[in-house]
Design an enzyme around this catalytic site. Structure first.
Site, short mmCIF file in Angstrom:
data_model
loop_
_atom_site.label_atom_id
_atom_site.label_comp_id
_atom_site.label_asym_id
_atom_site.label_seq_id
_atom_site.Cartn_x
_atom_site.Cartn_y
_atom_site.Cartn_z
N GLU A 56 -8.81 11.03 6.81
CA GLU A 56 -7.60 10.34 6.36
C GLU A 56 -6.37 10.81 7.16
O GLU A 56 -5.23 10.61 6.73
CB GLU A 56 -7.42 10.54 4.86
CG GLU A 56 -8.54 9.85 4.09
CD GLU A 56 -8.42 9.97 2.59
OE1 GLU A 56 -8.35 11.12 2.09
OE2 GLU A 56 -8.41 8.93 1.92
N TYR A 65 13.27 14.41 -13.70
CA TYR A 65 12.60 15.11 -12.59
C TYR A 65 11.71 14.17 -11.79
O TYR A 65 11.54 14.35 -10.59
CB TYR A 65 11.85 16.35 -13.09
CG TYR A 65 12.82 17.50 -13.22
CD1 TYR A 65 13.07 18.35 -12.14
CD2 TYR A 65 13.55 17.69 -14.38
CE1 TYR A 65 14.00 19.36 -12.23
CE2 TYR A 65 14.49 18.70 -14.49
CZ TYR A 65 14.70 19.54 -13.40
OH TYR A 65 15.64 20.53 -13.48
ZN LIG Z 1 -8.05 9.49 -0.02
#
Ligand SMILES: [Zn+2]
Length: 217
Positions: free
Chosen positions: A79, A125
């Site tokens: 990735e 937040y």
């Molecule tokens: Zn992934």
């Protein structure tokens, strides 16, 4: 030279520590998820392909040049292109975390989410660390078109949610990227808990006040 070596060594150790912490707290599992960080000279450190984030070896972390070519260490995550797409569009970002964290993935599968902003502003937040979270349409793993889709959003957004897959989150450094990823996962959990309850989120005025007072990178 000494300063560069020590910066790299420190970052390698930080990636291992963060990976182990995320894994131990079930933010990631198996060999899913990947982490990268950018050195001050533009080179990258990235977790290797098929590595378990809970058991990283600092010496085997992939060291890549500015263009993503492997300089040393194991082959980077498959990735990698997601990280490259984010870095290319976000010169201010020093680290990226991508997880298949359960609650964020669950939200990414819901038909009713707004693809321009998947999670409403439930807490201050969340707004401060994540902001608007766009949904990137589903692509088969490894499809370079997914990189292009991320690239198209990364300039405007420090975090994106890949449909039926998981979040990709950038930060000015590794600590900031990890905190934002955790904030996103916990807010996804809150969103799922509150589904059907018509919760009172922050108003547009409250969000605008936060954006003005606490700008993100
Ligand atoms: Zn992934």
């Amino acid at each position: 030279m000494t300063a560069i070596v020590s910066e790299e060594t420190k970052l390698r150790d930080e990636i291992v520590e963060v990976g182990s912490s995320l894994f131990d707290r079930l933010f990631t599992f198996g060999s899913t998820g990947n982490i990268s960080a950018r050195l001050s000279n533009g080179e990258l450190l990235m977790t290797p392909t098929n590595a378990c984030l809970g058991r990283l070896d600092p010496a085997r972390i992939s060291h890549l040049d500015n263009n993503g070519q492997l300089l040393s260490g194991d082959k980077p995550t498959k990735e990698q292109f997601l990280h490259m797409a984010m870095y290319e569009e976000r010169p201010q970002s020093g680290a990226i975390v991508h997880l298949h964290s359960t609650h964020s993935v669950a939200v990414s599968c819901l038909p009713e989410v707004d693809p321009c902003d998947c999670i409403p502003p439930l807490t201050a937040y969340y707004v401060m660390r994540v902001g608007k979270l766009p949904l990137v349409p589903y692509h088969i793993p490894g499809d370079p078109a997914l990189g292009d889709a991320v690239r198209g959003l990364a300039g405007q957004h420090s975090a994106v949610l890949l449909a039926n897959h998981g979040p990709v989150v950038a930060g000015k450094n590794l600590e900031a990227a990890v905190y934002a990823t955790e904030e996103l996962e916990e807010t996804a959990k809150l969103y799922l808990l509150l589904r059907g309850e018509n919760p009172r989120g922050l108003t547009p005025e409250q969000v605008a006040e936060l954006e003005a007072r606490f700008p993100r990178d």
